[in-house]
Design an enzyme around this catalytic site. Structure first.
Site, PDB file in Angstrom:
ATOM      1  N   GLU A 187       0.778  -1.239   0.000  1.00 26.96           N
ATOM      2  CA  GLU A 187       0.000   0.000   0.000  1.00 26.96           C
ATOM      3  C   GLU A 187       0.813   1.293   0.000  1.00 26.96           C
ATOM      4  OE1 GLU A 187      -2.993  -0.061   3.036  1.00 26.96           O
ATOM      5  OE2 GLU A 187      -4.012  -1.777   2.154  1.00 26.96           O
ATOM      6  N   GLU A 387      -5.448  -8.611   0.869  1.00 28.14           N
ATOM      7  CA  GLU A 387      -6.086  -8.304   2.164  1.00 28.14           C
ATOM      8  C   GLU A 387      -7.563  -8.052   1.932  1.00 28.14           C
ATOM      9  OE1 GLU A 387      -4.475  -5.014   4.431  1.00 28.14           O
ATOM     10  OE2 GLU A 387      -2.422  -5.684   4.045  1.00 28.14           O
TER      11      GLU A 387
HETATM   12  C1  BGC Z   1      -3.086  -2.422   5.899  1.00 25.00           C
HETATM   13  C2  BGC Z   1      -3.081  -3.215   7.184  1.00 25.00           C
HETATM   14  C3  BGC Z   1      -4.185  -2.723   8.087  1.00 25.00           C
HETATM   15  C4  BGC Z   1      -5.508  -2.967   7.397  1.00 25.00           C
HETATM   16  C5  BGC Z   1      -6.709  -2.525   8.206  1.00 25.00           C
HETATM   17  C6  BGC Z   1      -4.468  -2.160   5.356  1.00 25.00           C
HETATM   18  O1  BGC Z   1      -4.546  -0.833   4.951  1.00 25.00           O
HETATM   19  O2  BGC Z   1      -2.249  -3.012   4.946  1.00 25.00           O
HETATM   20  O3  BGC Z   1      -1.823  -3.097   7.765  1.00 25.00           O
HETATM   21  O4  BGC Z   1      -4.175  -3.310   9.347  1.00 25.00           O
HETATM   22  O5  BGC Z   1      -5.546  -2.266   6.199  1.00 25.00           O
HETATM   23  O6  BGC Z   1      -6.653  -1.161   8.453  1.00 25.00           O
END
Ligand code: BGC
Length: 487
Positions: A187, A387
Site C-alpha cells: 500500500e 487483504e
Molecule cells: C493495511 C493493514 C491494516 C488494514 C486494516 C491495510 O490498509 O495493509 O496493515 O491493518 O488495512 O486497516
C-alpha cells in the site's frame, strides 16, 4: 441460492499479517528501531489519558498510547500460530519481514551489518510453515522503515532504492531456497498519501505535492529494483507481486452509464491525495505514468525540473516496469458512483444506517466484484486479494466462544462477489483474509480487532473465532461452503 463452484482448482486460500502489527519483540535479538517504534514511543501527546470509548485518534497519537512492543507476540509464539493456521486448513500465510530486524541500521554495509538472529527468525517461521503444508508469502515492506533510514528522509531520499535492493538481496539469499512467492511493497498509496498528509506516519509532514510525487517515484523504483533482485538471486523460481490498496468505486445502479462512471472513477485520478490505483500501477505494468495524473499534477511537475526529469526518465521507467507475476490488491470497502447530468462520475453517499464495520468503514461486498474486474480489464495481470476483512469489537463469551457472525457474513458476501468476478473472467489466483490474528491496528492501537483468531493481549491467549471455523470449511470445500448459509 448462488452456488459457488467458481474458484479455480489451484486457488490459494490464506490469511495475512504484518511484522509490526503482530511480532512484538521490538528490540529482541539485535533488532534495530523502526519509524513505528519511534512513533509509538515518542509521539504521545502530553495529557493523553488513555482508552476513551469512541475516541477518534488525532494526528501524532496512537489510540490509548499503545505500541507494537508486544503486539500478538508472534515472534515468540509462531510455532503455536502455525499450528492454529494448520488447524484452520490455511494454505498460505502472508506475513511481512521487518527490515530493521534483518539490517538493524537499514543500510547494508557488509555481512556484519546483517542481524543473523533476525534472519533466523524468518527462516524458522518459513520452515514451520512448510512443515505444516502452508505456503509462505512474505512481503518485504509493510510500513516499518528502519529508523536510521527514516532520519535520512526514507522514501524522499533516492538512495533508498539501493538500500531496499540490498535488503531484498539479503533476505532472498537466506530464504529463497524455500520461499517461492514474494511481495515487494504494501500500500504505497497509504504510507505516502493520507498517512503523510495527516502527519500520521511521515518523514516529511509538510512535503509539497512535488516532493510527494518524487517520494512515490522512489518507491516505485525501489519496487522495481527489488523485483529484479529477487529474479537475479532467487534459488527457486520466484512468483512476484505487490500489494497496493485497491480503491474501488462500484456502480450505484445497473444502468450502463453508472457502470461507466464507476469504471472511470476507479481508474481515474481526480484529486491530489494519492487515493489512486493508476498513478502507481500504470508505471509498474505499462512503464509510464497515466495521462490524467500528469495533467492534474502539471503545474507541480513543470515547476520542478528534477521531478520532471525523473518521471519521464526512460531508464527509471524501465526499472519500475519489471514484469510482475501477480497483482495483489487490498480491498475493504468501496464508494458508489453514478454518472451525473454533465457526464461526470459522481459519488452517491450511502444512506443513513448503511452497514459499517466497527472502525466505521462501509460494508460494500460488490467491491470484490468490480475492483478486480476493473483492474484486471486494464492490467491483464493475474490477481490476488492480498487483504480483505473487517474490524469488530469481539469478546470471548462466557462459554469460551467468540461469536463474530458479522465477520462471517461480511466475508461470505465479499467472497461470493469475488466468485462472480472469477466467473466473469477475472484471473484471480488467491485470497488472503486480513487478518489471521487480532493485532496492532496502527493509530487505532488494539481497539480494532481484525482477526480470525482472538488475542487476549494480557495473556496472549488465542481463541479461534466462529468466523475462522467457518472459513476453514470454505477452504476445505474450495469455496463451495459459501453456498451453505452461515455455517
Ligand atoms: C493495511 C493493514 C491494516 C488494514 C486494516 C491495510 O490498509 O495493509 O496493515 O491493518 O488495512 O486497516
Amino acid at each position: 441460492m448462488e452456488t459457488c463452484l467458481n474458484f479455480p482448482k489451484n486457488f490459494v486460500w490464506g490469511a495475512a499479517t504484518s511484522a509490526y502489527q503482530v511480532e512484538g519483540a521490538w528490540n529482541a535479538d539485535g533488532k534495530g528501531p523502526s519509524n513505528w517504534d519511534d512513533y509509538c514511543h515518542n509521539h504521545i501527546p502530553a495529557g493523553s489519558t488513555g482508552d476513551i470509548p469512541g475516541q477518534v485518534y488525532t494526528p501524532g497519537n496512537v489510540q490509548a498510547n499503545q505500541t507494537g512492543d508486544f503486539a500478538a507476540d508472534q515472534y515468540h509464539r509462531f510455532v503455536e500460530d502455525v499450528g492454529l493456521m494448520k488447524g484452520l486448513n490455511l494454505q498460505a500465510y502472508r506475513f511481512s519481514i521487518a527490515w530493521s530486524r534483518v539490517i538493524p541500521n537499514g543500510i547494508y554495509d557488509g555481512p556484519s551489518s546483517v542481524n543473523q538472529k533476525g534472519l533466523d527468525y524468518y527462516s524458522r517461521l518459513v520452515d514451520a510453515l512448510l512443515a505444516a503444508g502452508i505456503t509462505p508469502y512474505p512481503t518485504l515492506f509493510h510500513w516499518d522503515v528502519p529508523l536510521a533510514i527514516w532520519h535520512k528522509g526514507a522514501w524522499h531520499n533516492r538512495e533508498i532504492v539501493k538500500w531496499f535492493e540490498d535488503y531484498t538481496r539479503v533476505v532472498v539469499d537466506r530464504l529463497s531456497d524455500r520461499v517461492k512467492h514474494w511481495m515487494t511493497i504494501n500500500e504505497p498509496q497509504i504510507f505516502l498519501g493520507p498517512s503523510e498528509h495527516e502527519g500520521l506516519q511521515t518523514s516529511n509532514a509538510r512535503a509539497s505535492h512535488a516532493q510527494r510525487l518524487l517520494a512515490a517515484h522512489h518507491t516505485l523504483l525501489a519496487h522495481g529494483r527489488s523485483v529484479a533482485t529477487i529474479r537475479e538471486h532467487a534459488k527457486l523460481p520466484p512468483t512476484i507481486g505487490w500489494a497496493p490498496i485497491g480503491r474501488v468505486k462500484v456502480p450505484a445502479s445497473d444502468k450502463p452509464q453508472d457502470l461507466d462512471a464507476a469504471r472511470k472513477a476507479t481508474l481515474g485520478i481526480y484529486k491530489k491525495d494519492f487515493w489512486t490505483n493508476t498513478w502507481f500501477a500504470d508505471p509498474i505494468v505499462f512503464g509510464h505514468y497515466p495521462e490524467d495524473g500528469l495533467r492534474l499534477y502539471h503545474d507541480d511537475i513543470s515547476r520542478n525540473p528534477h521531478l520532471r526529469a525523473a518521471l519521464s526518465s526512460a531508464d527509471d521507467l524501465r526499472t519500475i516496469s519489471q514484469k510482475i507475476d501477480f497483482y495483489g490488491i487490498n480491498v475493504y470497502d468501496a464508494e458508489r458512483f453514478r454518472m451525473n447530468d454533465k457526464g461526470e462520475p459522481e459519488k452517491v453517499p450511502f444512506p443513513d444506517g448503511h452497514a459499517r464495520t466497527a472502525i466505521g468503514w462501509f460494508v460494500e461486498p460488490e467491491a470484490l466484484y468490480w475492483g478486480p474486474k476493473f483492474l484486471f480489464e486494464r492490467y491483464k495481470v493475474p490477481m490476488m486479494i492480498t487483504e480483505n476483512g473487517m474490524s469488530s469489537h469481539d469478546w470471548v463469551d462466557l462459554d469460551g466462544k467468540v461469536r463474530d457472525f458479522a465477520r462471517l457474513d461480511y466475508t461470505r458476501r465479499y467472497l461470493l462477489a469475488l466468485g462472480r468476478a472469477i466467473k466473469d473472467g477475472v484471473d484471480m489466483r488467491g485470497y488472503f483474509h486480513w487478518s489471521l490474528l487480532d493485532n496492532f491496528e496502527w493509530q487505532c492501537g488494539y481497539r480494532e480487532r481484525f482477526g480470525l483468531i482472538h488475542v487476549d493481549y494480557a495473556t496472549q491467549k488465542r481463541t479461534i473465532k466462529e468466523s475462522a471455523k467457518w472459513y476453514a470449511k470454505v477452504i476445505s470445500s474450495n469455496g463451495e461452503a459459501l453456498s451453505n448459509g452461515l455455517g
